[in-house]
Design an enzyme around this catalytic site. Structure first.
Site, PDB file in Angstrom:
ATOM      1  N   ILE A 274      -1.970   0.139   1.975  1.00  0.00           N
ATOM      2  CA  ILE A 274      -2.542   0.499   3.390  1.00  0.00           C
ATOM      3  C   ILE A 274      -2.192  -0.556   4.024  1.00  0.00           C
ATOM      4  O   ILE A 274      -2.197  -0.357   5.280  1.00  0.00           O
ATOM      5  CB  ILE A 274      -3.991   0.640   3.489  1.00  0.00           C
ATOM      6  CG1 ILE A 274      -5.017  -0.361   2.484  1.00  0.00           C
ATOM      7  CG2 ILE A 274      -4.386   2.055   2.392  1.00  0.00           C
ATOM      8  CD1 ILE A 274      -6.293  -0.421   2.848  1.00  0.00           C
ATOM      9  N   CYS A 336      -2.668   6.149  -7.556  1.00  0.00           N
ATOM     10  CA  CYS A 336      -2.295   4.906  -6.876  1.00  0.00           C
ATOM     11  C   CYS A 336      -2.922   3.816  -7.491  1.00  0.00           C
ATOM     12  O   CYS A 336      -3.189   3.706  -8.914  1.00  0.00           O
ATOM     13  CB  CYS A 336      -2.028   4.966  -5.597  1.00  0.00           C
ATOM     14  SG  CYS A 336      -3.306   5.706  -4.780  1.00  0.00           S
ATOM     15  N   SER A 337      -3.556   2.955  -6.730  1.00  0.00           N
ATOM     16  CA  SER A 337      -4.655   2.000  -7.177  1.00  0.00           C
ATOM     17  C   SER A 337      -5.961   2.637  -7.339  1.00  0.00           C
ATOM     18  O   SER A 337      -6.587   3.072  -8.489  1.00  0.00           O
ATOM     19  CB  SER A 337      -4.837   0.943  -6.122  1.00  0.00           C
ATOM     20  OG  SER A 337      -3.680   0.229  -6.360  1.00  0.00           O
ATOM     21  N   TRP A 340      -7.304   7.445  -3.906  1.00  0.00           N
ATOM     22  CA  TRP A 340      -7.689   7.932  -2.501  1.00  0.00           C
ATOM     23  C   TRP A 340      -6.609   7.977  -1.410  1.00  0.00           C
ATOM     24  O   TRP A 340      -6.938   8.447  -0.238  1.00  0.00           O
ATOM     25  CB  TRP A 340      -9.223   7.665  -2.352  1.00  0.00           C
ATOM     26  CG  TRP A 340      -9.444   6.377  -2.329  1.00  0.00           C
ATOM     27  CD1 TRP A 340      -8.630   5.283  -1.241  1.00  0.00           C
ATOM     28  CD2 TRP A 340     -10.540   5.543  -2.558  1.00  0.00           C
ATOM     29  NE1 TRP A 340      -9.002   4.072  -1.565  1.00  0.00           N
ATOM     30  CE2 TRP A 340     -10.365   4.210  -2.346  1.00  0.00           C
ATOM     31  CE3 TRP A 340     -11.624   5.892  -3.272  1.00  0.00           C
ATOM     32  CZ2 TRP A 340     -11.262   3.020  -2.652  1.00  0.00           C
ATOM     33  CZ3 TRP A 340     -12.640   4.917  -3.742  1.00  0.00           C
ATOM     34  CH2 TRP A 340     -12.467   3.435  -3.211  1.00  0.00           C
ATOM     35  N   ASP A 341      -5.711   7.053  -1.529  1.00  0.00           N
ATOM     36  CA  ASP A 341      -4.961   6.944  -0.293  1.00  0.00           C
ATOM     37  C   ASP A 341      -3.414   7.714  -0.846  1.00  0.00           C
ATOM     38  O   ASP A 341      -3.316   8.892  -0.322  1.00  0.00           O
ATOM     39  CB  ASP A 341      -4.592   5.621   0.142  1.00  0.00           C
ATOM     40  CG  ASP A 341      -5.846   5.053   0.730  1.00  0.00           C
ATOM     41  OD1 ASP A 341      -6.408   5.676   1.743  1.00  0.00           O
ATOM     42  OD2 ASP A 341      -6.199   3.929   0.415  1.00  0.00           O
ATOM     43  N   ARG A 382     -10.713   4.194   6.966  1.00  0.00           N
ATOM     44  CA  ARG A 382      -9.495   3.946   7.342  1.00  0.00           C
ATOM     45  C   ARG A 382      -9.269   4.195   9.027  1.00  0.00           C
ATOM     46  O   ARG A 382      -8.104   3.882   9.393  1.00  0.00           O
ATOM     47  CB  ARG A 382      -8.531   5.155   6.621  1.00  0.00           C
ATOM     48  CG  ARG A 382      -8.370   5.045   5.188  1.00  0.00           C
ATOM     49  CD  ARG A 382      -7.714   3.908   4.933  1.00  0.00           C
ATOM     50  NE  ARG A 382      -7.586   3.722   3.304  1.00  0.00           N
ATOM     51  CZ  ARG A 382      -8.601   2.730   2.680  1.00  0.00           C
ATOM     52  NH1 ARG A 382      -9.216   1.795   3.338  1.00  0.00           N
ATOM     53  NH2 ARG A 382      -8.292   2.678   1.374  1.00  0.00           N
TER      54      ARG A 382
END
Lengths: 622, 550
Positions: A274, A336-337, A340-341, A382
């Site tokens: 992000i 991903c980590s 949620w993105d 975000r």
């Protein structure tokens, strides 16, 4: 409102953002509890929602007044010049306060009243039903079931209550796996492809560190892979660049070790995090906002921002995912980590490529509700809905919309919705006018009682459907479950002018093919109805006399005298068949609008008074 | 010379043709004097390829065992590959293609052999005469005259026999001015702006030299276009430094002392090899599908192509602005006045004059401002982006012009009677054609080659109703306004129809275009039907009234 000291300032100038000749409009600035409003001398209104304001800046005093620059989250940038410094200061301070909200309850959605009654409000929230959506996909079935493990948000706070998991994944496996996953986000079903019996699952990274294992997690993955009878192996897609994933191991996180999991094929796809995306967008906006930009500065700025590279990476990952399912019938687990993105981007785009339902207006709403809202994409953080950590801001959802836009460009007939729909959703993700995107996860939304206190965006968009329909849409373009295979060669990705310069009118084509086709298509529907109506009337009359019908051909060939005989009917003809002027806006344009930058200095006798008069398009160029 | 001498292997079987985004096809290859013909000879809609040798820009050959491969790169930027069994056949065919695609005599070109299969309704060679143009002009002003001073091409070899000049300047003066201008290209009328009576002139550079020569007649000529007390603008398409250097070689620019009523603006437009290199680089970048995003963008940038587009559009807008907004007359020139000058004057007309945005008007513009004005097509379009010859006179000047028109078209998609396809066809025919229109470098050469007698004009074909319908823009609605394009980099786009044409599947985009056209057509049908029904109803009502009344 305690924040508003000055509600009205007169003689304010609105500068053209790109003009080199300091072209401006003069008007009055109003400050309301929710909006900033500018009305220019020709009564044109510019409304700016306080929540849309990303930054306010007061520039050093000039001879003509005090400049105030407002940057919005929808990429509008306005440049005011306020005659008196005091007024400017008041407005500046008010906007600072008003654009930063500390509590959810102060957001516009909680005061917004669209004149709906209570039952309409409830119905609005029921419009998108995810249980219905999973049923449409074909679950529950022999392999997948609804789990009640998270019914009280006990296992994972950021997941929804209803989760679908393989039937063979027992509660202990779920609990064990969730303990081994960052934020407890264990692998769950995101999309089920009923023809291929393959699934898209999503989760967060495993807490593997350098060597940790978790048998339950291994079982969980095995359960997913066994829930697919048509393929033995499954893919695990880590959407991060490999280096980032490795670095995470030092913090006790990391990625799946292929040796510990049976039958998995592990794959990194390299989408940046992000923070990289945030600064990438910032660079992009810096470049596109430059006055008197040269082509090469634009292209190298575009390259340096990396923005299109990131969009391509997201779409490439989605294509990989969709192909694994459609071509190999393999299930795929995406993470991903925190899951949620990037995970939301890739899962939703993958599903969009696989399932034409998501290319319809309603389907797209469902997709956003499912993969973004319910699975806990942190919209509040975000999009900076509340005054919070600026490091949490990131244009992840914007990238998703841009990826979809790229697909609509490549497949003009595959989507029921148009660009305006994507732009409108983007607008409201930031507007905080509707409840859908408030908060960071479902649990938070329930606590805020959004369904009682706010309204859902979707019914409003549906009611306005006409505006968002793609006139070229052909439902037969891709039957239900055929894969959309976009070409992701670099030259296919273009700068999304209509998003990033949405409000910079002079940069857009002066005549829009899109609008023309939209209107014509709309008019066609009206004409079809008119024809039905007329035919019915004629039929009715024909009951009285048959003779006329036979003469039809002859009559249409010589209509003039007939029409003259019956004025009332002829009069009706004109408004019902709108002269094409209504549809086509013929425009000239304005030299001053088109930034031939060097010209301003060439003509020493430039007359500013004349220039500002010219703002009305086409007026001067007859 | 007999073409047969150049064709050692006129035919080869079992040849495999590879075209981008199409399945490989096996078939027979035939060579004729002017075409490479490939036929799959399949029953089902047999695939055939007819390629003009003159369309071939370069060829490469490779061998794997006895299987030879020829890669043909065309001037329209297409690349095809032919696998030919047999080394000798392959070598023969390759050398024939090479020889036939580089014939050095114009009279051996295909246009001299082409016999049209269609009936000629209107001879394109006489469709656009300057005399007609002058008649139109005479109906609005009497300040100009048609001069035949160049009847024998003796005053200026690159001008047409007739030119339009200010009425007050006689032929004797023109002869003197011609001596003062590079290549004899004295200032002539390019465009007359009816709205305010301003004129756009074009010429070549004045031959002032280092000692500041002057020519009273030249001054008188261009001053004759000014309203009393008003100033004019000279747009020099070279930077000041280059214009100054030109003096050393006998060229120069209009000096303030001698032209006090004129303001000079230097608006640099790139020329010749710089443009050709830019073209080659752009095509290279577009043809490499493997570029990652950064590489693609930096290649696109490095080509500078869009910079040239922006500069050119800006210069054209500047000229148009002088005329329309500043109500000033304009003289445009660079050095020779055959390249950048014509780009500027013709684009300014697209912006200013609605007539140039019709099919007929655009054809007239191309004839007037490019063919008759002496743009050396044969030199500039001898090779395209794949050639290795690197001759300094090759340059995509006309292509740049067409692309600028396309860019304006993108911004005003309803203001042009023609569509993108029309521009692409002109690009193709400028480089390789069965028609004689673009042969030769000027009217003088065309007359010597007797092109009107010996070849068919492109316009004879294009203006046939069947062909015209392919080039019509269904969205067109006459727009009498001046159209000012945006030149912001965000508003400019890569011309995908030319540069990505062969590099990506375009099926979906084409289908969408068909759908757009259908919506428009359907609308017209519906409107007609509604009107017919209304009239029918009206008549019925009238009849009834008629029956009731007596």
């Amino acid at each position: 409102m305690e924040h508003i000291r000055t509600t009205k300032v007169e003689q304010v100038k609105l500068l053209d953002r790109f003009s080199t000749s300091n072209k401006s409009l003069t008007g009055t600035l109003y400050l309301t509890a929710t909006h900033l409003l500018f009305i220019d001398s020709s009564q044109r209104e510019t409304w700016i929602l306080h929540h849309h304001i990303a930054a306010v800046e007061k520039l050093p005093l000039t001879t003509s007044g005090c400049p105030l620059v407002i940057q919005c989250k929808n990429f509008r940038i306005v440049h005011f010049v306020v005659p008196r410094e005091r007024d400017c200061h008041d407005i500046y301070n008010s906007l600072l306060q008003l654009s930063r909200t500390a509590k959810y309850e102060e957001l516009y959605a909680f005061s917004y009243n669209p004149k709906q009654n209570e039952s309409e409000q409830v119905k609005g929230w029921q419009l998108i039903d995810l249980a219905e959506e999973y049923k449409r996909m074909g679950v529950p079935n022999d392999y997948w079931q609804l789990s009640d493990a998270n019914r009280d948000y006990k296992i994972c706070e950021t997941y929804p209550r209803e989760l679908y998991v393989p039937r063979t994944a027992s509660k202990p496996i779920i609990v064990g796996s969730s303990k081994f996953r960052s934020k407890g986000r264990f692998p769950v079903l995101s999309y089920y492809h009923k023809n291929k019996e393959a699934a898209i699952c999503r989760c967060s990274q495993p807490l593997s560190g350098f060597s940790a294992r978790c048998l339950e997690d291994e079982h969980m993955l095995q359960a997913i892979s066994k829930a697919n009878p048509s393929n033995r192996y499954m893919y695990v897609m880590d959407t991060r660049p490999k280096l980032n994933a490795i670095a995470n191991r030092a913090a006790g996180k990391g990625y799946e070790n292929e040796d510990n999991y049976s039958n998995i094929r592990f794959q990194f796809v390299g989408i940046e995090n992000i923070h990289v995306m945030r600064s990438s967008l910032q660079k992009l906006l810096e470049v596109s906002g430059t006055r008197g930009l040269s082509v090469n500065d634009f292209l190298s700025g575009l390259e340096n921002s990396g923005w299109l590279r990131h969009i391509k990476a997201v779409l490439d990952a989605a294509v990989f995912l969709a192909k694994a399912i459609a071509v190999e019938s393999a299930s795929v687990l995406v993470h991903c980590s925190d899951g949620w993105d990037r995970t939301s981007q890739v899962c939703s785009l993958g599903a969009l490529l696989l399932d034409s339902y998501y290319r319809t207006i309603k389907g797209f709403m469902v997709l956003i509700e499912k993969d973004w809202i319910s699975f806990g994409h942190k919209f509040s953080d975000r999009c900076c809905q509340l005054d919070g950590d600026p490091k949490e801001i990131s244009p992840v959802f914007t990238q998703f919309l841009e990826s979809v836009w790229n697909l609509t460009e490549q497949f003009p007939q595959a989507f029921e919705y148009n660009e305006a729909f994507l732009l409108q959703i983007h607008e409201h993700v930031h507007s905080c006018q509707f409840g859908n995107f408030l908060g960071n996860c479902q649990k938070e939304r329930e606590e805020l009682k959004l369904k009682e206190k706010t309204y859902s965006l979707w019914p409003f968009l549906l009611a306005d459907q006409k505006k968002y329909q793609n006139p070229l849409y052909n439902p037969e373009f891709s039957p239900e479950l055929t894969l959309l295979e976009p070409n992701t060669v670099s030259f296919n990705f273009k700068f999304w002018r209509n998003m990033y310069h949405q409000f910079d009118r002079s940069m857009h084509p002066r005549q829009s093919v899109f609008n023309l086709i939209m209107n014509t298509s709309e008019q066609n529907k009206q004409l079809e109805e008119d024809i039905k109506e007329l035919e019915a009337k004629i039929k009715r009359r024909n009951g009285q006399s048959y003779v006329v019908l036979e003469k039809e051909q002859e009559q249409t060939a010589h209509p003039a005298p007939v029409a003259l005989k019956s004025p009332p009917c002829f009069q009706k003809e004109q408004p019902a068949v709108p002269v094409s002027d209504a549809v086509r806006t013929i425009e000239g344009s304005n030299t001053a609008d088109n930034r031939y930058s060097e010209l301003a200095s060439e003509f020493s006798k430039a007359e500013p008074a004349v220039v500002s008069l010219e703002y009305g398009v086409a007026r001067m160029t007859c | 010379m007999e073409f047969a001498e150049l064709i050692k292997t006129p035919r080869a079987d079992n040849v495999v043709l590879h075209c981008p985004f199409h399945l490989a096809v096996e078939g027979t290859l035939c060579l004729t004097g002017h075409h490479l013909i490939f036929s799959s000879r399949r029953q089902d809609n047999a695939e055939e390829l007819w390629l003009l040798h003159s369309n071939i820009d370069s060829i490469e050959k490779r061998f794997v065992g006895s299987l030879g491969t020829i890669i043909i790169k065309c001037k329209d930027l297409r690349i095809i590959q032919l696998d030919i069994p047999g080394m000798e056949e392959c070598l023969n065919i390759a050398s024939s293609i090479e020889a036939l695609s580089t014939l050095d005599s114009v009279t051996l070109m295909y246009p001299f052999f082409y016999r049209p299969m269609f009936e000629v309704l209107e001879d394109g060679w006489s469709s656009f005469l300057l005399e007609q143009e002058f008649e139109l002009l005479s109906s609005v002003t009497n300040e100009w005259r048609l001069s035949c001073v160049n009847k024998e091409f003796s005053v200026c070899p690159s001008y047409p026999p007739a030119v339009i000049v200010p009425k007050s300047i006689d032929d004797e003066a023109l002869r003197k001015v011609a001596l003062f201008r590079h290549g004899g290209r004295f200032p002539v009328l390019s465009y007359y702006h009816k709205k305010n009576g301003m004129a756009m002139l074009r010429s070549s550079q004045p031959l002032t030299g280092t000692n500041g020569r002057r020519c009273k007649e030249d001054e008188k000529l261009i001053n004759a276009t000014l309203r009393s007390g008003r100033r004019g603008f000279v747009i020099d398409t070279r930077p000041l430094a280059v214009a100054q250097q030109a003096r050393a070689k006998g060229g120069g620019f209009e000096q303030e002392v001698h032209y006090p009523q004129w303001r000079r603006i230097h608006k640099y437009i790139e020329r010749f090899n710089i443009l050709q290199e830019s073209f080659i680089k752009l095509v290279e970048a577009c043809n490499d599908q493997s570029h990652n995003m950064d590489r693609w963008l930096s290649k696109l940038e490095a080509s500078n192509w869009l910079t040239h587009i922006k500069e050119l559009l800006t210069a054209a807008c500047l000229a148009a602005q002088c005329i329309d907004r500043e109500s000033a007359s304009v003289l445009v020139h660079g050095s020779e006045g055959t390249d950048s000058t014509l780009q500027v004057t013709s684009l300014a007309q697209i912006i200013l004059d609605p007539r140039c945005r019709t099919i007929r008007g655009f054809e007239a513009l191309v004839v007037r401002e490019w063919l008759q004005a002496g743009h050396p097509f044969q030199q500039r379009c001898a090779q395209s982006a794949y050639s290795n010859s690197k001759q300094k006179w090759e340059a995509p000047v006309f292509l740049l012009f067409l692309e600028c028109v396309w860019q304006i078209h993108r911004q005003f998609p309803c203001s042009f009677e023609f569509n993108e396809q029309f521009l692409i066809v002109l690009f193709e025919h400028a480089y390789a054609s069965q028609f004689g229109t673009f042969l030769g470098n000027n009217e003088n050469e065309r007359a010597k080659l007797k092109l009107p007698q010996k070849t068919m004009s492109l316009w004879s074909w294009v203006n046939r109703p069947e062909e015209l319908s392919r080039f019509q823009n269904p969205l067109y609605e006459a727009n009498s306004l001046v159209i000012w394009p945006s030149v912001a980099p965000q508003s400019l786009q890569l011309w995908e129809g030319v540069f990505l044409r062969w590099n990506r599947p375009s099926k979906f985009l084409e289908e969408a275009e068909v759908e757009r056209i259908n919506i428009i057509k359907y609308n017209k049908e519906l409107q007609a039907k509604v009107n017919a029904l209304r009239r029918q109803l009206a008549e019925m009502e009238a009849d009834e009234e008629g029956r009731e009344e007596p």
